[in-house]
Design a protein around this motif. Sequence first.
Motif, PDB file in Angstrom:
ATOM      1  N   MET A   1       0.840  -1.191   0.000  1.00  0.00           N
ATOM      2  CA  MET A   1       0.000   0.000   0.000  1.00  0.00           C
ATOM      3  C   MET A   1       0.875   1.242   0.000  1.00  0.00           C
ATOM      4  O   MET A   1       1.853   1.327   0.732  1.00  0.00           O
ATOM      5  N   ASN A   2       0.529   2.211  -0.842  1.00  0.00           N
ATOM      6  CA  ASN A   2       1.260   3.476  -0.871  1.00  0.00           C
ATOM      7  C   ASN A   2       0.935   4.302   0.361  1.00  0.00           C
ATOM      8  O   ASN A   2      -0.192   4.291   0.858  1.00  0.00           O
ATOM      9  N   SER A   3       1.922   5.035   0.861  1.00  0.00           N
ATOM     10  CA  SER A   3       1.725   5.917   2.001  1.00  0.00           C
ATOM     11  C   SER A   3       1.674   7.358   1.522  1.00  0.00           C
ATOM     12  O   SER A   3       1.975   7.669   0.371  1.00  0.00           O
ATOM     13  N   VAL A   4       1.285   8.253   2.434  1.00  0.00           N
ATOM     14  CA  VAL A   4       1.246   9.682   2.123  1.00  0.00           C
ATOM     15  C   VAL A   4       2.663  10.235   2.140  1.00  0.00           C
ATOM     16  O   VAL A   4       3.408  10.047   3.108  1.00  0.00           O
ATOM     17  N   HIS A   5       3.026  10.923   1.074  1.00  0.00           N
ATOM     18  CA  HIS A   5       4.326  11.582   1.001  1.00  0.00           C
ATOM     19  C   HIS A   5       4.078  13.081   0.895  1.00  0.00           C
ATOM     20  O   HIS A   5       3.578  13.578  -0.121  1.00  0.00           O
ATOM     21  N   PHE A   6       4.395  13.823   1.958  1.00  0.00           N
ATOM     22  CA  PHE A   6       4.175  15.267   1.957  1.00  0.00           C
ATOM     23  C   PHE A   6       5.306  15.961   1.203  1.00  0.00           C
ATOM     24  O   PHE A   6       6.479  15.648   1.381  1.00  0.00           O
ATOM     25  N   THR A   7       4.915  16.932   0.363  1.00  0.00           N
ATOM     26  CA  THR A   7       5.894  17.611  -0.495  1.00  0.00           C
ATOM     27  C   THR A   7       6.021  19.104  -0.219  1.00  0.00           C
ATOM     28  O   THR A   7       6.990  19.726  -0.648  1.00  0.00           O
ATOM     29  N   ALA A   8       5.055  19.703   0.468  1.00  0.00           N
ATOM     30  CA  ALA A   8       5.104  21.139   0.772  1.00  0.00           C
ATOM     31  C   ALA A   8       4.140  21.428   1.903  1.00  0.00           C
ATOM     32  O   ALA A   8       3.167  20.690   2.116  1.00  0.00           O
ATOM     33  N   GLU A   9       4.401  22.516   2.638  1.00  0.00           N
ATOM     34  CA  GLU A   9       3.529  22.889   3.754  1.00  0.00           C
ATOM     35  C   GLU A   9       3.491  24.394   3.909  1.00  0.00           C
ATOM     36  O   GLU A   9       4.530  25.064   3.844  1.00  0.00           O
ATOM     37  N   THR A  10       2.290  24.932   4.081  1.00  0.00           N
ATOM     38  CA  THR A  10       2.096  26.344   4.397  1.00  0.00           C
ATOM     39  C   THR A  10       1.049  26.436   5.501  1.00  0.00           C
ATOM     40  O   THR A  10       0.326  25.479   5.776  1.00  0.00           O
ATOM     41  N   SER A  11       0.965  27.606   6.125  1.00  0.00           N
ATOM     42  CA  SER A  11      -0.001  27.790   7.203  1.00  0.00           C
ATOM     43  C   SER A  11      -0.538  29.212   7.160  1.00  0.00           C
ATOM     44  O   SER A  11       0.226  30.163   6.949  1.00  0.00           O
ATOM     45  N   SER A  12      -1.874  29.345   7.329  1.00  0.00           N
ATOM     46  CA  SER A  12      -2.480  30.668   7.386  1.00  0.00           C
ATOM     47  C   SER A  12      -3.843  30.571   8.052  1.00  0.00           C
ATOM     48  O   SER A  12      -4.580  29.594   7.858  1.00  0.00           O
ATOM     49  N   ASN A  13      -4.161  31.583   8.840  1.00  0.00           N
ATOM     50  CA  ASN A  13      -5.480  31.707   9.464  1.00  0.00           C
ATOM     51  C   ASN A  13      -5.908  30.442  10.211  1.00  0.00           C
ATOM     52  O   ASN A  13      -7.067  30.034  10.165  1.00  0.00           O
ATOM     53  N   GLY A  14      -4.967  29.829  10.895  1.00  0.00           N
ATOM     54  CA  GLY A  14      -5.287  28.659  11.696  1.00  0.00           C
ATOM     55  C   GLY A  14      -5.404  27.350  10.936  1.00  0.00           C
ATOM     56  O   GLY A  14      -5.842  26.343  11.506  1.00  0.00           O
ATOM     57  N   VAL A  15      -5.009  27.370   9.661  1.00  0.00           N
ATOM     58  CA  VAL A  15      -5.117  26.177   8.827  1.00  0.00           C
ATOM     59  C   VAL A  15      -3.747  25.823   8.256  1.00  0.00           C
ATOM     60  O   VAL A  15      -3.078  26.667   7.660  1.00  0.00           O
ATOM     61  N   VAL A  16      -3.336  24.580   8.437  1.00  0.00           N
ATOM     62  CA  VAL A  16      -2.110  24.061   7.829  1.00  0.00           C
ATOM     63  C   VAL A  16      -2.490  23.365   6.524  1.00  0.00           C
ATOM     64  O   VAL A  16      -3.366  22.498   6.508  1.00  0.00           O
ATOM     65  N   GLU A  17      -1.839  23.749   5.437  1.00  0.00           N
ATOM     66  CA  GLU A  17      -2.089  23.157   4.123  1.00  0.00           C
ATOM     67  C   GLU A  17      -0.851  22.379   3.691  1.00  0.00           C
ATOM     68  O   GLU A  17       0.230  22.938   3.577  1.00  0.00           O
ATOM     69  N   ARG A  18      -1.027  21.071   3.476  1.00  0.00           N
ATOM     70  CA  ARG A  18       0.095  20.225   3.085  1.00  0.00           C
ATOM     71  C   ARG A  18      -0.187  19.531   1.749  1.00  0.00           C
ATOM     72  O   ARG A  18      -1.170  18.808   1.621  1.00  0.00           O
ATOM     73  N   ASP A  19       0.674  19.786   0.773  1.00  0.00           N
ATOM     74  CA  ASP A  19       0.600  19.048  -0.486  1.00  0.00           C
ATOM     75  C   ASP A  19       1.136  17.643  -0.254  1.00  0.00           C
ATOM     76  O   ASP A  19       2.087  17.441   0.510  1.00  0.00           O
ATOM     77  N   PHE A  20       0.539  16.664  -0.930  1.00  0.00           N
ATOM     78  CA  PHE A  20       1.014  15.299  -0.769  1.00  0.00           C
ATOM     79  C   PHE A  20       0.834  14.506  -2.057  1.00  0.00           C
ATOM     80  O   PHE A  20       0.131  14.939  -2.981  1.00  0.00           O
ATOM     81  N   ALA A 127      -7.542   4.380  -2.326  1.00  0.00           N
ATOM     82  CA  ALA A 127      -6.126   4.265  -1.977  1.00  0.00           C
ATOM     83  C   ALA A 127      -5.679   5.463  -1.151  1.00  0.00           C
ATOM     84  O   ALA A 127      -4.895   5.331  -0.191  1.00  0.00           O
ATOM     85  N   THR A 128      -6.173   6.649  -1.508  1.00  0.00           N
ATOM     86  CA  THR A 128      -5.826   7.856  -0.757  1.00  0.00           C
ATOM     87  C   THR A 128      -6.389   7.790   0.661  1.00  0.00           C
ATOM     88  O   THR A 128      -5.699   8.148   1.635  1.00  0.00           O
ATOM     89  N   LEU A 129      -7.622   7.333   0.798  1.00  0.00           N
ATOM     90  CA  LEU A 129      -8.226   7.214   2.124  1.00  0.00           C
ATOM     91  C   LEU A 129      -7.458   6.201   2.972  1.00  0.00           C
ATOM     92  O   LEU A 129      -7.203   6.441   4.157  1.00  0.00           O
ATOM     93  N   ASP A 130      -7.074   5.088   2.381  1.00  0.00           N
ATOM     94  CA  ASP A 130      -6.249   4.106   3.101  1.00  0.00           C
ATOM     95  C   ASP A 130      -4.996   4.772   3.664  1.00  0.00           C
ATOM     96  O   ASP A 130      -4.640   4.582   4.837  1.00  0.00           O
ATOM     97  N   ALA A 131      -4.317   5.556   2.809  1.00  0.00           N
ATOM     98  CA  ALA A 131      -3.060   6.185   3.204  1.00  0.00           C
ATOM     99  C   ALA A 131      -3.276   7.265   4.256  1.00  0.00           C
ATOM    100  O   ALA A 131      -2.518   7.374   5.238  1.00  0.00           O
ATOM    101  N   LEU A 132      -4.308   8.084   4.093  1.00  0.00           N
ATOM    102  CA  LEU A 132      -4.572   9.156   5.049  1.00  0.00           C
ATOM    103  C   LEU A 132      -4.915   8.595   6.425  1.00  0.00           C
ATOM    104  O   LEU A 132      -4.536   9.177   7.453  1.00  0.00           O
TER     105      LEU A 132
END
Length: 254
Positions: A1-20, A127-132
């Motif tokens: 099973m593929n896992s989540v691989h995070f590639t970038a992260e930003t944060s604003s207004n109380g929210v963390v946004e992570r590309d994966f 597959a994405t739900l499995d990984a998340l």
Amino acid sequence: MNSVHFTAETSSNGVVERDFTVGEIPGVLWSPASGSDRAPLVLLGHGGGTHKKWPAMTGRAHLLVTGCGFHVACIDAPGHGDRPRTAHDEQEIAVMRRAMEAGEPVGPIVVPYNAHLAERAVPEWQATLDALQELPEIGAEGPVGYYGLNMGTAIGVPLTAIEPRITAAVFGIFWHESLAETAKQITIPIEFTLQWDDEHIPRPSALALFDAFASTEKTLHANAGRHKELPRFEADSAVRFFARHLGGSVMTPA
């Protein structure tokens, strides 16, 4: 099973946004900046011709994170965003554009093409739900919701029909022809929205899709306006819907 691989992260207004990425599937995960406590997960399905970070997706995600403390994820559908288009994608898009330019109905083109995209996207979402759910801040035991309109409904209905982890869903603004039989398999709470004056989706078709859901708890929101004139307050209603059914409370800004 593929896992989540995070590639970038930003944060604003109380929210963390992570590309994966999960394998070759690109996505984005929005989470509360306040910590890593476990919280419900909402899957966002974007509309046709858009992508995972389309303003509507980002806006809905921020409302769910800041309003309920949920995690929210969206992936690019096949042929959208950072995904390459196949020759079939290019052909279908060209046919649809010609129909729109000529003022011809687009339903006979969009419905089968979106059904084709759903066949590809449903296993990718699983597959994405499995990984998340392998992430400690999400886990495998928490509730999961699905929120998708337009093409997000075309993909979300077949996904929800076979995915028992999804326990509440918001759908709408789509034809019934390819989805009604599948909708009959869905019994979870549903909120459904349509545009009363939609120039593309005949009103009887949209109503037939709502009617097809076997859910004993389902709510119809019909708003005056054309296809792209969905009121923004429907996103606020979706937040309240998911707060009721996934747990958590809607937080009012100070």
